[in-house]
Design a protein around this motif. Structure first.
Motif, PDB file in Angstrom:
ATOM      1  N   GLY B 139       0.867  -1.178  -0.062  1.00 12.54           N
ATOM      2  CA  GLY B 139      -0.019   0.066  -0.064  1.00 12.54           C
ATOM      3  C   GLY B 139       0.904   1.206  -0.097  1.00 12.54           C
ATOM      4  N   GLN B 140       2.228   1.260   0.068  1.00  8.79           N
ATOM      5  CA  GLN B 140       3.047   2.326  -0.066  1.00  8.79           C
ATOM      6  C   GLN B 140       2.900   2.990  -1.560  1.00  8.79           C
ATOM      7  OE1 GLN B 140       5.345   3.245   2.507  1.00  8.79           O
ATOM      8  NE2 GLN B 140       4.033   1.926   3.544  1.00  8.79           N
ATOM      9  N   TRP B 141       3.305   4.341  -1.311  1.00  8.56           N
ATOM     10  CA  TRP B 141       3.168   5.225  -2.764  1.00  8.56           C
ATOM     11  C   TRP B 141       4.665   5.428  -2.888  1.00  8.56           C
ATOM     12  CZ3 TRP B 141      -0.564   9.615  -3.612  1.00  8.56           C
ATOM     13  CH2 TRP B 141      -1.833   9.253  -3.292  1.00  8.56           C
ATOM     14  N   ILE B 142       4.924   5.473  -4.421  1.00  6.44           N
ATOM     15  CA  ILE B 142       6.309   6.157  -4.914  1.00  6.44           C
ATOM     16  C   ILE B 142       6.031   7.593  -5.291  1.00  6.44           C
ATOM     17  CG2 ILE B 142       8.019   6.107  -6.565  1.00  6.44           C
ATOM     18  CD1 ILE B 142       7.358   3.007  -6.706  1.00  6.44           C
ATOM     19  N   ASN B 143       6.714   8.470  -4.609  1.00  2.27           N
ATOM     20  CA  ASN B 143       6.703   9.949  -4.850  1.00  2.27           C
ATOM     21  C   ASN B 143       7.635  10.490  -5.693  1.00  2.27           C
ATOM     22  OD1 ASN B 143       4.214  10.216  -3.183  1.00  2.27           O
ATOM     23  ND2 ASN B 143       5.377   9.910  -1.487  1.00  2.27           N
TER      24      ASN B 143
END
Lengths: 334, 325, 499
Positions: B139-143
């Protein structure tokens, strides 16, 4: 096929051994699976067998199952309705808006039912009047109905429902039996009777098997199909009432992706996606199975999106496995 | 090649021009070449995806998993870039195009080898692909700050005054056009959708052709995945959520028959542009961007109704005016 | 002479059926071999094996004496075997030229399809088959006869050595059939080996040089056409002597039941006027595509006429759907059994009761016992052969399926029954049963309309015959002055006969 010499022969009504074949049917397989899952769950978690926990578990499937009953009939007739989740969203939005205008609970229910029926009527008219393929029509209305909910709500939510409105999603009729669960049982009986015991149900099977022949045989195909879309809209409206009442709020993303779970429930229940066959009993069993699996995952703290992977896999495998099985059997026979 | 199809595309051009005129009445700046270029650039990804979907629809199938495929490939592109920032971008692109093709081939295999209805297969893989993003990232984002500058910069890179993103879509358009009109497999897409029964007699393997169409749509979804993530400089589980509807809308508007066998590259491109113009015009003429979904839905319904009318077989003509005897 | 292609000991079975058992067939260059057999004798299975659609379970295929295998349709095409099918299996949405070259289009140096050469080659092939067709137009814009020519051009394009024609004349007009014969003569002269499948003996004797007869999946005879009589072929086909006896009973014909006046449709038919009387069998003869089925379907509300009136027992009826037609007492047994008549995935009894459900049910609820009673009554009157009434219709033979279909519409107790090609594609035994039953119905006072394209059937069963051509009535004959020649002339538009 060789023709025997001309003698008048009596043809029996029923083939011998049909009752034996019932034991091999899809529904019996589902019963076995349901019992297995039930047993596994009760060993896996000490909390599973508690009557109140089981009662809570039913909320995982009752609302979707209400839609699945009507969807099963649509699919048996050879059509599909992918807009059901969006109907839920639009209905919920309409009720939320009505609630902010000070409507009381009976009026909210009326708004919910009317919105569902109206959406179903739009689908039905597009499919029967204009003769458009239901898959594209309902992909379109899926976007349209939820789109309207987005226009109304944007990133806001409706939360001001009257206290008595909470009954539909949170009330209990008797002991552990929730209002939703009783509704589920009642509609299961209603749809089973409608599909299996009436002329209307017979017409649905006939249309799904061969629409042209059904038309030539005097079945009012357009009227039957229109009614089916109307019923699906109505059931989505009822599901929206229950869901909104249970959550106590409406966002435009409510019931997102439900169309997939409903179709999975129908297909898992043994309804042919190509139309023409299936039973309400199968759908009831499929609903129970999916509910128990979801509940079991919940007890194990598995996140929702992982459950959706499972449902996707389930959808494909329930269709693929019987095909692979018959193929394997044929290869063994050679 | 044939009148009706030409007419349909001409009709679309007229519709787009009419739309532009209407918008220009409210906001004259919209038809400035620079703005039109921006609208095209903004529609590039949709064009690429619509061309993939077209191949699938031509063979009488449908791919509802394209947006999920895009999201998964985009995430993988992002993860590769985070893990190996020095890896040349063409390699990243090649990797996600290959991954997309593999994901598409899963759809294709299920349709080909097990004969499962395409809508069921892709409805299933749609959730599986999107769920896999969660499994992959928790569920992590890559920013933006985690991505390398080259990674983010490529779609915006200027070449002959046109951003690379637009060049990508122009190149894909050209390639798909040649595939559709000048290669055996392209013509097989039409044959399989037009008359699967006859296709068998012609020596075309219907299942294999459908499989190839899914591989194509998957590969293009993979490419679009990189373009999407690098352009918006963010990757998370829900990117392009519901975008499959826009893709199908573009095809339906472009006159690609959902019954298979009818459709053209210009049609799909024009269909995508029609949606692109609407989408870009909404904020300009002060309509809430939330209305876009409802508009797409309405346009799908209108387009399919118009197509159905055009395709409806006219009753056979038996009567001839009395011959002069 | 050495055969161009020879099948030896070919067998093929499907679950529960031996479609072909050890059949042999040889096709010779420059010669037309007729393949004769009843429906279900295994002809279409053989064609599918020859074209690589099916693979045989046993036996060998030899091309010029060398054993070959056709694992797919493309392999058969490469060996020069091509088929022109009953319903032209081509692509409506593609151009004529592409239909000819699909799968083996000429390529440029870069491996891309060379449209210029493709169109030029197509034009040349079309002129070789004597067709004046623009290769760049879409196939759907052509008529059936032209589509056949395109199919033949396709056969030439792959330089076929073996051409299979599966009932090529079924949908053609009189004139088009003769053009086809000329073309076949040209193909023969080119040295092609031709397999010609047909049910029409006159054309077999007109163009075939040899014959092969199949019965129940076996080869039961072959030889030269010259010196063979039609009766011999029929005997081989059915395995016994069959006099075509029509069990038409003489019935006292009563008052008019159905009156149709001024019926017309914008594109399909016009000026239809006739009366149908009690106990009468009224034949509608015409070539395929004369507008007979279209007219009948407008009578039961499938299509709307633009003008005209229908009276039933003197009362003007407006019928907008088959449901209303059934209520009024007019039923239509359609021509396309599989598509319009039988619901093969449902049991026999449910097929029979479908149009009569309002009678067998009570306030919308099904009553199974009543359904079985009704189904039993009507299926036994038609002498249906089945294991049980809850058996799926799809498991029955074609003839028995047709009996179920007729039983279905009779069970509605109609006043008028319209039978569209009632014996098309069913075996001779079932044919006789249907004819006998039709006659019995008329004797009981039912009025019957029979659409048929078979002259013997029309002449054997009708009290009166109406001939249609190009959507109009072009002749009307009483039983007493029927003759095959009159009917054929009127239907083909050769005589000066006008109503």
């Amino acid at each position: 096929m060789a023709e025997a010499p001309m003698t008048t022969r009596h043809i029996p009504d029923r083939l011998q051994g049909r009752s034996a074949r019932v034991l091999k049917s899809w529904e019996s397989l589902l019963v076995v699976v349901a019992i297995l899952i039930f047993t596994v769950n009760s060993f896996a978690s000490p909390y599973f067998l508690d009557p109140w926990n089981l009662s809570d578990a039913t909320f995982n499937f009752t609302e979707k199952a209400l839609i699945a009953f009507a969807m099963a009939m649509v699919v048996i007739s050879g059509e599909i309705d992918l807009s059901v989740a969006s109907i839920v969203a639009l209905t919920s939005t309409a009720m939320g808006y009505a609630a902010t205008q000070g409507f009381d609970t009976p009026a909210l229910v009326a708004v919910g039912l009317a919105t569902g029926l109206a959406c179903g009527a739009i689908n039905g008219l597009l499919v029967t009047r204009l003769g458009l393929p239901s898959i594209v029509v309902t992909i379109g209305t899926m976007s349209l109905f939820r789109g309207i909910a987005f226009i109304v709500l944007g990133d806001q939510a409706f939360t001001s429902y009257p206290a008595s409105f909470a009954y539909f999603g949170q009330g209990y009729v008797w002991w552990v039996f929730s209002f939703e669960f009783c509704l589920f049982l009642g509609f299961a009986l209603f749809y089973a009777a409608l599909l299996h015991l009436t002329n209307f149900g017979r017409a649905v099977y006939a249309i799904g098997n061969n629409q042209t022949a059904a038309l030539f045989s005097g079945v009012r195909v357009a009227r039957v199909k229109f009614t089916l879309f109307l019923l699906t809209g109505l059931m989505s409206g009822i599901a929206a009432i229950c869901l909104t009442s249970r959550l106590g709020s409406t966002r435009p993303s409510i019931a997102l992706g439900w169309e997939l779970e409903v179709v999975t429930m129908v297909v898992l229940g043994g309804v042919s996606i190509l139309g023409g066959s299936g039973t309400i009993g199968g759908v009831v069993l499929a609903a129970l199975i999916m509910g128990m699996v979801t509940f079991g995952f919940g007890l194990l703290n598995v996140p929702g999106i992982v459950m959706s992977i499972f449902i996707g896999l389930l959808l494909i495998s329930v269709i693929a496995l019987p095909i692979l099985y018959t193929r394997l059997k044929r290869r063994m026979a050679h | 090649m044939n009148m009706l199809l030409k007419n349909r595309e001409a009709l679309l051009v007229v519709a787009i021009l009419a739309l532009l005129t209407l918008i220009t009445l409210r906001f004259p700046g919209f038809i400035q070449p620079a703005n039109l270029g921006r609208v095209y650039n903004d529609t590039s990804i949709l064009i690429i995806l619509a061309l993939g979907q077209m191949a699938v629809i031509l063979t009488r199938c449908i791919d509802l998993s394209m947006a999920a495929n895009l999201a998964l490939c985009g995430m993988v592109a992002g993860l590769i870039n985070v893990a190996l920032p020095g890896l040349p971008i063409p390699l990243v692109i090649a990797a996600v195009v290959a991954l997309g093709a593999v994901l598409g081939s899963i759809n294709g295999l299920l349709v080909w080898k097990l004969n499962i209805p395409p809508i069921v297969v892709t409805l299933g893989t749609l959730t599986i692909f999107r769920g896999s993003i969660f499994l992959l990232t928790g569920g992590q984002w890559i920013n933006a700050h985690q991505m390398s500058d080259v990674f983010k910069g490529l779609p915006r890179a200027d070449f002959l005054g046109i951003p690379a993103l637009s060049w990508f879509s122009i190149a894909i358009m050209a390639i798909v056009f040649v595939v559709m009109t000048r290669t055996t497999v392209g013509r097989a897409f039409y044959a399989v959708g037009g008359n699967p029964h006859a296709a068998i007699y012609t020596g075309i393997d219907v299942g294999r052709t459908r499989f190839l169409a899914y591989c194509l749509s998957g590969a293009l979804a993979g490419l679009a995945g990189y373009l999407w993530v690098s352009r918006y400089a963010v990757a998370y589980v829900d990117i392009a959520l519901g975008f499959e509807l826009d893709i199908i809308a573009a095809c339906v508007i472009g006159g690609i028959s959902i019954a298979g066998g009818i459709g053209s590259v210009p049609g799909a491109v024009l269909g995508a542009l029609f949606l692109g113009v609407i989408k870009n015009a909404l904020p300009v003429i002060n309509i809430s961007p939330f209305a876009q979904m409802a508009i797409s839905g309405t346009v799908i319904i209108i387009a399919v109704a118009v197509n159905a009318r055009a395709e409806r077989r006219k009753g056979r003509v038996i009567l001839k005016k009395a011959e002069a005897h | 002479m050495k055969p161009a292609i020879a099948l030896e000991g070919i067998s093929k079975s499907f679950p529960g059926v031996h479609a072909l058992s050890e059949v042999s067939l040889s096709l010779y260059p420059g010669s037309v071999t007729a393949l004769i057999g009843e429906n279900g004798a295994g002809k279409s299975t053989l064609v599918k094996i020859l074209t690589g659609i099916y693979q045989p379970d046993g036996g060998t295929i030899r091309v010029d004496g060398a054993e070959v295998h056709f694992p797919a349709a493309s392999a058969a095409a490469k060996a020069g075997v091509t088929a022109i099918h009953q319903e032209t299996v081509l692509f409506d949405e593609l151009s004529v030229a592409e239909n000819i070259f699909l799968g083996h289009a000429p390529r440029t140096r870069f491996g891309l399809i060379d449209w210029t050469k493709l169109n030029a080659d197509a034009r040349q092939l079309l002129s070789r088959v004597g067709a004046d067709i623009d290769p760049t137009i879409r196939l759907r814009d052509l008529g059936i006869a032209s589509k056949h020519l395109v199919a033949i051009a396709r056969a030439l394009s792959i330089d076929a050595r073996v051409v299979i024609m599966d009932e090529p004349t079924a949908a053609l007009s009189y004139k088009e059939i003769h053009e086809l014969y000329e073309l076949i003569d040209r193909l023969k002269a080119d040295g092609k080996a031709i397999l010609f499948i047909s049910h029409k003996f006159d054309e077999i004797f007109r163009i075939a040089d040899r014959y092969t007869v199949f019965r129940d999946g076996r080869m039961v005879g072959e030889g030269l056409i010259a010196g063979t009589r039609q009766d011999d072929l029929v005997r081989m086909m059915v395995g016994r002597d069959v006099g075509q006896v029509f069990p038409k009973q003489q019935v006292a014909i009563g008052e008019p039941v159905l009156t149709v006046s001024g019926y017309r449709h914008p594109t399909e038919f016009e000026d239809i006027n006739f009366e149908l009387r009690r106990g009468e069998i009224l034949g509608f003869y015409g070539l395929v595509g004369a507008g007979r089925s279209e007219f009948m379907q407008s009578l039961i509300g499938i299509t709307r006429p633009s003008a005209g009136a229908v009276r039933l027992d003197g009362k003007v009826m407006v019928i907008r759907s088959p449901a209303e037609a059934i209520e009024a007492g007019i039923v239509y047994v359609p021509e396309e059994r599989g598509r319009q008549g039988a619901i093969i995935g449902m049991p026999i009894f449910q097929n029979v009761t479908l149009p009569s459900l309002t009678r067998t049910s009570r306030s919308g609820f099904l009553r199974m016992a009543e359904e079985f009673r009704l189904a039993r009554e009507y299926t036994s009157r038609l002498d249906l052969r089945a294991a049980a009434l809850d058996q799926d219709v799809g498991t029955l033979s074609g003839g028995n399926q047709q009996k179920v279909v007729i039983a279905k519409w009779l069970a509605t107790k109609p006043k008028v029954i319209i039978l569209d090609e009632p014996t098309k594609g069913i075996d001779i035994g079932s044919k006789a049963a249907v004819h006998a039953f039709m006659s019995e119905l008329a004797a009981q006072g039912l009025s019957v309309i029979m659409v048929s394209s078979e002259i013997p059937e029309i002449m054997g069963m009708s009290d009166r015959v109406i001939v249609m051509r190009e959507g109009r009535m072009v002749g009307q004959y009483e039983r007493a002055d029927l003759s095959a020649e009159k009917l054929v002339r009127a239907a083909a538009g050769i005589s000066e006969t006008t109503p």
